[in-house]
Design a protein around this motif. Structure first.
Motif, PDB file in Angstrom:
ATOM      1  N   TRP A   1      -0.197   8.993   6.208  1.00  0.00           N
ATOM      2  CA  TRP A   1      -0.603   8.824   4.810  1.00  0.00           C
ATOM      3  C   TRP A   1      -1.284   7.470   4.603  1.00  0.00           C
ATOM      4  O   TRP A   1      -2.328   7.371   3.952  1.00  0.00           O
ATOM      5  CB  TRP A   1       0.613   8.952   3.894  1.00  0.00           C
ATOM      6  CG  TRP A   1       0.254   8.917   2.436  1.00  0.00           C
ATOM      7  CD1 TRP A   1      -0.025   9.981   1.625  1.00  0.00           C
ATOM      8  CD2 TRP A   1       0.108   7.749   1.620  1.00  0.00           C
ATOM      9  NE1 TRP A   1      -0.332   9.550   0.359  1.00  0.00           N
ATOM     10  CE2 TRP A   1      -0.257   8.190   0.325  1.00  0.00           C
ATOM     11  CE3 TRP A   1       0.247   6.388   1.850  1.00  0.00           C
ATOM     12  CZ2 TRP A   1      -0.487   7.308  -0.727  1.00  0.00           C
ATOM     13  CZ3 TRP A   1       0.019   5.505   0.802  1.00  0.00           C
ATOM     14  CH2 TRP A   1      -0.343   5.957  -0.463  1.00  0.00           C
ATOM     15  N   LEU A   2      -0.704   6.421   5.170  1.00  0.00           N
ATOM     16  CA  LEU A   2      -1.318   5.091   5.065  1.00  0.00           C
ATOM     17  C   LEU A   2      -2.718   5.087   5.669  1.00  0.00           C
ATOM     18  O   LEU A   2      -3.655   4.524   5.088  1.00  0.00           O
ATOM     19  CB  LEU A   2      -0.461   4.054   5.789  1.00  0.00           C
ATOM     20  CG  LEU A   2       0.823   3.560   5.150  1.00  0.00           C
ATOM     21  CD1 LEU A   2       1.516   2.582   6.103  1.00  0.00           C
ATOM     22  CD2 LEU A   2       0.559   2.881   3.807  1.00  0.00           C
ATOM     23  N   ALA A   3      -2.839   5.686   6.847  1.00  0.00           N
ATOM     24  CA  ALA A   3      -4.125   5.688   7.542  1.00  0.00           C
ATOM     25  C   ALA A   3      -5.201   6.367   6.704  1.00  0.00           C
ATOM     26  O   ALA A   3      -6.324   5.857   6.568  1.00  0.00           O
ATOM     27  CB  ALA A   3      -3.986   6.382   8.897  1.00  0.00           C
ATOM     28  N   ILE A   4      -4.880   7.520   6.154  1.00  0.00           N
ATOM     29  CA  ILE A   4      -5.852   8.269   5.359  1.00  0.00           C
ATOM     30  C   ILE A   4      -6.195   7.531   4.066  1.00  0.00           C
ATOM     31  O   ILE A   4      -7.358   7.458   3.651  1.00  0.00           O
ATOM     32  CB  ILE A   4      -5.306   9.673   5.049  1.00  0.00           C
ATOM     33  CG1 ILE A   4      -5.208  10.495   6.343  1.00  0.00           C
ATOM     34  CG2 ILE A   4      -6.173  10.391   4.026  1.00  0.00           C
ATOM     35  CD1 ILE A   4      -4.415  11.779   6.199  1.00  0.00           C
ATOM     36  N   THR A   5      -5.192   6.951   3.451  1.00  0.00           N
ATOM     37  CA  THR A   5      -5.376   6.334   2.132  1.00  0.00           C
ATOM     38  C   THR A   5      -6.153   5.024   2.193  1.00  0.00           C
ATOM     39  O   THR A   5      -6.951   4.730   1.294  1.00  0.00           O
ATOM     40  CB  THR A   5      -4.003   6.101   1.472  1.00  0.00           C
ATOM     41  OG1 THR A   5      -3.303   7.349   1.386  1.00  0.00           O
ATOM     42  CG2 THR A   5      -4.146   5.509   0.078  1.00  0.00           C
ATOM     43  N   TYR A   6      -5.929   4.238   3.257  1.00  0.00           N
ATOM     44  CA  TYR A   6      -6.474   2.873   3.255  1.00  0.00           C
ATOM     45  C   TYR A   6      -7.511   2.582   4.335  1.00  0.00           C
ATOM     46  O   TYR A   6      -8.020   1.457   4.404  1.00  0.00           O
ATOM     47  CB  TYR A   6      -5.321   1.868   3.383  1.00  0.00           C
ATOM     48  CG  TYR A   6      -4.385   1.900   2.197  1.00  0.00           C
ATOM     49  CD1 TYR A   6      -4.808   1.473   0.946  1.00  0.00           C
ATOM     50  CD2 TYR A   6      -3.080   2.396   2.319  1.00  0.00           C
ATOM     51  CE1 TYR A   6      -3.960   1.521  -0.156  1.00  0.00           C
ATOM     52  CE2 TYR A   6      -2.226   2.445   1.230  1.00  0.00           C
ATOM     53  CZ  TYR A   6      -2.674   2.008  -0.010  1.00  0.00           C
ATOM     54  OH  TYR A   6      -1.833   2.059  -1.093  1.00  0.00           O
ATOM     55  N   ALA A   7      -7.863   3.557   5.170  1.00  0.00           N
ATOM     56  CA  ALA A   7      -8.836   3.292   6.235  1.00  0.00           C
ATOM     57  C   ALA A   7     -10.165   2.797   5.679  1.00  0.00           C
ATOM     58  O   ALA A   7     -10.787   1.877   6.228  1.00  0.00           O
ATOM     59  CB  ALA A   7      -9.048   4.549   7.075  1.00  0.00           C
ATOM     60  N   ASP A   8     -10.611   3.383   4.588  1.00  0.00           N
ATOM     61  CA  ASP A   8     -11.909   2.997   4.024  1.00  0.00           C
ATOM     62  C   ASP A   8     -11.849   1.686   3.263  1.00  0.00           C
ATOM     63  O   ASP A   8     -12.878   1.221   2.747  1.00  0.00           O
ATOM     64  CB  ASP A   8     -12.430   4.109   3.109  1.00  0.00           C
ATOM     65  CG  ASP A   8     -12.803   5.358   3.899  1.00  0.00           C
ATOM     66  OD1 ASP A   8     -13.170   5.220   5.084  1.00  0.00           O
ATOM     67  OD2 ASP A   8     -12.723   6.469   3.337  1.00  0.00           O
ATOM     68  N   ARG A   9     -10.666   1.080   3.226  1.00  0.00           N
ATOM     69  CA  ARG A   9     -10.537  -0.240   2.592  1.00  0.00           C
ATOM     70  C   ARG A   9     -10.196  -1.314   3.619  1.00  0.00           C
ATOM     71  O   ARG A   9      -9.748  -2.400   3.270  1.00  0.00           O
ATOM     72  CB  ARG A   9      -9.488  -0.176   1.482  1.00  0.00           C
ATOM     73  CG  ARG A   9      -9.868   0.819   0.372  1.00  0.00           C
ATOM     74  CD  ARG A   9      -8.834   0.882  -0.721  1.00  0.00           C
ATOM     75  NE  ARG A   9      -8.761  -0.363  -1.481  1.00  0.00           N
ATOM     76  CZ  ARG A   9      -7.917  -0.585  -2.492  1.00  0.00           C
ATOM     77  NH1 ARG A   9      -7.073   0.389  -2.849  1.00  0.00           N
ATOM     78  NH2 ARG A   9      -7.902  -1.735  -3.135  1.00  0.00           N
TER      79      ARG A   9
END
Length: 239
Positions: free
Chosen positions: A146-154
């Motif tokens: 969930w962390l990876a998907i949510t914050y990768a683009d940030r």
């Protein structure tokens, strides 16, 4: 175990390392060895995480990478004590949640940060004889994803370390079941650390020190009946 090996590898490559452990003497021993900072305490609690992050920020001004490495393995199934389930959830899952809560604000502001979640192959598969461990490790993997998907683009990179048996006290504590299931393929903590270093270069999400786990995971997804049948066969051979 894995944590000490990671500390040594990172320090050898020039990182400024902050070492945390419930065992203050153990934390100080590793920190002294590598020229790092010892910040002992309970990283599973909100206050413990705040103290750890605060110590790192005070010494170095920022945190580039957080290794959520603490973990315990409780045996048993539904009959395991409430306290065993609670400890497993607090240490194997909520320690990661609380760490992310503490470090994300600075990473999102900078647009850069890395979270290494030590999960286990049990988070991709299961661990016979240990429902609290298996369930909490699945949750830890779910949170990392969930962390990876949510914050990768940030700018935040999240990686999940999922070894099978590693020759540490945790493996010793699994007793005869752990030795039968994992003993023959167990590797040294230093081998795990080497795999982590290699994975830092390509940002892969799943870090698999035992490559065969990828095949097991694929079989579990594609043919769950076949995979469960193999696991039942293993279960029948356990004491």
């Amino acid at each position: 175990g894995i944590g000490a090996a990671l500390c040594r590898r990172f320090a050898a490559h020039g990182a400024a390392v902050v070492v945390n452990d419930l065992d203050a003497e153990a934390a100080r021993s590793v920190a002294d060895e590598i020229g790092g900072l010892a910040a002992p305490g309970d990283a599973a609690t909100e206050d413990g995480v705040a103290e750890l992050v605060g110590a790192a920020n005070e010494r170095h001004g920022r945190i580039d990478m957080f290794c959520a490495n603490a973990g315990i393995g409780e045996s048993g199934g539904p009959e395991a004590a409430e306290s065993a389930w609670e400890r497993s959830w607090e240490i194997n899952v909520m320690a990661h949640v609380r760490a992310a809560r503490a470090v994300l604000p600075q990473w999102l502001e900078r647009g850069q940060g890395r979270f290494l979640s030590t999960v286990s192959a049990a988070g991709l598969l299961t661990m016979l004889g240990s429902a609290p461990y298996s369930v909490s490790k699945h949750a830890a993997l779910g949170f990392a994803e969930w962390l990876a998907i949510t914050y990768a683009d940030r700018g935040v990179t999240v990686q999940a370390l999922c070894p099978q048996g590693v020759r540490t006290n945790l493996l010793d504590d699994t007793g005869e079941t752990g030795k039968l299931l994992l003993g023959d393929s167990a590797i040294e903590p230093e081998q795990v650390a080497d795999e982590v270093l290699a994975a830092l270069g390509d940002d892969r999400f799943l870090i698999l020190p035992h490559p065969e786990v990828a095949g097991y995971y694929a079989l579990r997804a594609a043919e769950p009946g076949k995979w469960q049948g193999g696991m039942r066969k293993l279960q029948r051979g356990l004491p």
